[in-house]
Write a protein that holds these residues in place. Structure first.
Motif, PDB file in Angstrom:
ATOM      1  N   PHE A  48       0.846  -1.186   0.000  1.00  0.00           N
ATOM      2  CA  PHE A  48       0.000   0.000   0.000  1.00  0.00           C
ATOM      3  C   PHE A  48       0.880   1.233   0.000  1.00  0.00           C
ATOM      4  N   VAL A  49       0.283   2.363  -0.339  1.00  0.00           N
ATOM      5  CA  VAL A  49       0.951   3.654  -0.253  1.00  0.00           C
ATOM      6  C   VAL A  49       0.022   4.589   0.506  1.00  0.00           C
ATOM      7  N   LEU A  50       0.542   5.171   1.594  1.00  0.00           N
ATOM      8  CA  LEU A  50      -0.219   6.146   2.372  1.00  0.00           C
ATOM      9  C   LEU A  50       0.667   7.349   2.681  1.00  0.00           C
ATOM     10  N   MET A  51       0.018   8.471   2.916  1.00  0.00           N
ATOM     11  CA  MET A  51       0.735   9.708   3.266  1.00  0.00           C
ATOM     12  C   MET A  51       0.822   9.820   4.787  1.00  0.00           C
ATOM     13  N   ASP A  52       1.930  10.391   5.257  1.00  0.00           N
ATOM     14  CA  ASP A  52       2.043  10.646   6.688  1.00  0.00           C
ATOM     15  C   ASP A  52       1.591  12.078   6.988  1.00  0.00           C
ATOM     16  N   MET A  53       1.737  12.497   8.201  1.00  0.00           N
ATOM     17  CA  MET A  53       1.253  13.810   8.641  1.00  0.00           C
ATOM     18  C   MET A  53       2.042  14.958   8.009  1.00  0.00           C
ATOM     19  N   GLU A  54       3.248  14.678   7.533  1.00  0.00           N
ATOM     20  CA  GLU A  54       4.063  15.725   6.893  1.00  0.00           C
ATOM     21  C   GLU A  54       3.903  15.724   5.378  1.00  0.00           C
ATOM     22  N   GLY A  55       3.069  14.837   4.848  1.00  0.00           N
ATOM     23  CA  GLY A  55       2.850  14.779   3.409  1.00  0.00           C
ATOM     24  C   GLY A  55       3.805  13.854   2.673  1.00  0.00           C
ATOM     25  N   ASN A  56       4.581  13.060   3.405  1.00  0.00           N
ATOM     26  CA  ASN A  56       5.502  12.096   2.788  1.00  0.00           C
ATOM     27  C   ASN A  56       4.769  10.797   2.482  1.00  0.00           C
ATOM     28  N   PHE A 124       7.143   8.052  15.729  1.00  0.00           N
ATOM     29  CA  PHE A 124       7.095   7.149  14.585  1.00  0.00           C
ATOM     30  C   PHE A 124       6.123   7.690  13.535  1.00  0.00           C
ATOM     31  N   PRO A 125       6.220   7.201  12.282  1.00  0.00           N
ATOM     32  CA  PRO A 125       5.347   7.705  11.219  1.00  0.00           C
ATOM     33  C   PRO A 125       3.865   7.393  11.490  1.00  0.00           C
ATOM     34  N   ILE A 126       3.046   8.428  11.378  1.00  0.00           N
ATOM     35  CA  ILE A 126       1.595   8.292  11.504  1.00  0.00           C
ATOM     36  C   ILE A 126       1.034   8.437  10.094  1.00  0.00           C
ATOM     37  N   LEU A 127       0.451   7.352   9.585  1.00  0.00           N
ATOM     38  CA  LEU A 127      -0.085   7.348   8.229  1.00  0.00           C
ATOM     39  C   LEU A 127      -1.597   7.542   8.276  1.00  0.00           C
ATOM     40  N   LYS A 128      -2.132   8.180   7.232  1.00  0.00           N
ATOM     41  CA  LYS A 128      -3.565   8.485   7.173  1.00  0.00           C
ATOM     42  C   LYS A 128      -4.257   7.587   6.148  1.00  0.00           C
ATOM     43  N   ASP A 129      -5.165   6.759   6.635  1.00  0.00           N
ATOM     44  CA  ASP A 129      -5.994   5.901   5.775  1.00  0.00           C
ATOM     45  C   ASP A 129      -7.390   6.519   5.770  1.00  0.00           C
ATOM     46  N   SER A 130      -7.513   7.666   5.120  1.00  0.00           N
ATOM     47  CA  SER A 130      -8.733   8.474   5.165  1.00  0.00           C
ATOM     48  C   SER A 130      -9.979   7.716   4.737  1.00  0.00           C
ATOM     49  N   ASN A 131      -9.875   6.903   3.700  1.00  0.00           N
ATOM     50  CA  ASN A 131     -11.033   6.172   3.186  1.00  0.00           C
ATOM     51  C   ASN A 131     -11.130   4.749   3.724  1.00  0.00           C
ATOM     52  N   LYS A 132     -10.240   4.404   4.637  1.00  0.00           N
ATOM     53  CA  LYS A 132     -10.187   3.064   5.246  1.00  0.00           C
ATOM     54  C   LYS A 132      -9.936   1.960   4.223  1.00  0.00           C
ATOM     55  N   ASP A 133      -9.257   2.309   3.124  1.00  0.00           N
ATOM     56  CA  ASP A 133      -8.965   1.322   2.083  1.00  0.00           C
ATOM     57  C   ASP A 133      -7.973   0.263   2.562  1.00  0.00           C
TER      58      ASP A 133
END
Length: 177
Positions: A48-56, A124-133
């Motif tokens: 999967f690919v997700l963005m973290d809180m800094e946009g990475n 640690f990296p916090i990733l956002k799974d906005s759509n719960k995919d």
């Protein structure tokens, strides 16, 4: 045939056509959908690919060669709240040994996540799974949930529920390269 009967006949035909189309579509969708297999220990972890809180961007496959402690959580989840400081303690200890934590927040606004991260000073990296995919791909229904992934990218363990710090230490030891 009177005008009234013609209209009634037309309306019934339209309704019957719509109902038939709905039934046909439902059957088609059920028979042609991908047969999603439930993930299991020993499987290759779905990428999967997700963005973290800094946009990475964080792509799971980029962590090949490292152990990955993949944690699904939410700010409203009290067990998540209790285990996060333990996870951060162990992240500090194990990061230099080749173990990464990817904490996937499921479907919450960035503002809430940011407040939570600041409150607990998480590193640690916090990733956002906005759509719960990603949550869906990993068949996560209860929070918190943790998936241990070894350096080869295989799932080693799947745990639902709160983790005490001793268990987190043992889990990180088990996925060290």
């Amino acid at each position: 045939m009177s005008e009234k009967k013609k209209r009634r006949h037309l309306l019934r035909t339209i309704i019957l056509t719509i109902l038939t189309a709905a039934v046909v579509y439902t059957l088609y969708a059920n028979f042609t959908k991908d047969k999603h297999e439930k993930i299991a220990v020993g499987d290759q972890a779905p990428d999967f690919v997700l963005m973290d809180m800094e946009g990475n961007k964080h792509k799971l496959s980029d962590y090949k060669g490292k152990g990955v402690f993949l944690n699904f959580w939410a700010t409203w989840c009290k067990p998540c709240e209790r285990e996060m400081p333990y996870m951060d303690n162990q992240y500090q200890a194990f990061q230099k040994q080749g173990v990464e934590i990817l904490a996937v927040n499921v479907g919450q606004p960035e503002f809430s996540i940011k407040k939570f991260v600041e409150k607990y000073d998480l590193t640690f990296p916090i990733l956002k799974d906005s759509n719960k995919d990603v949550m869906g791909v990993y068949d996560i229904y209860n929070l918190p949930a943790t998936i241990l992934i070894n350096p080869e990218g295989k799932i080693v363990e799947i745990i639902e529920g709160e983790l005490p710090e001793e268990k987190i230490i043992a889990m990180m030891e088990s996925i060290k390269p």
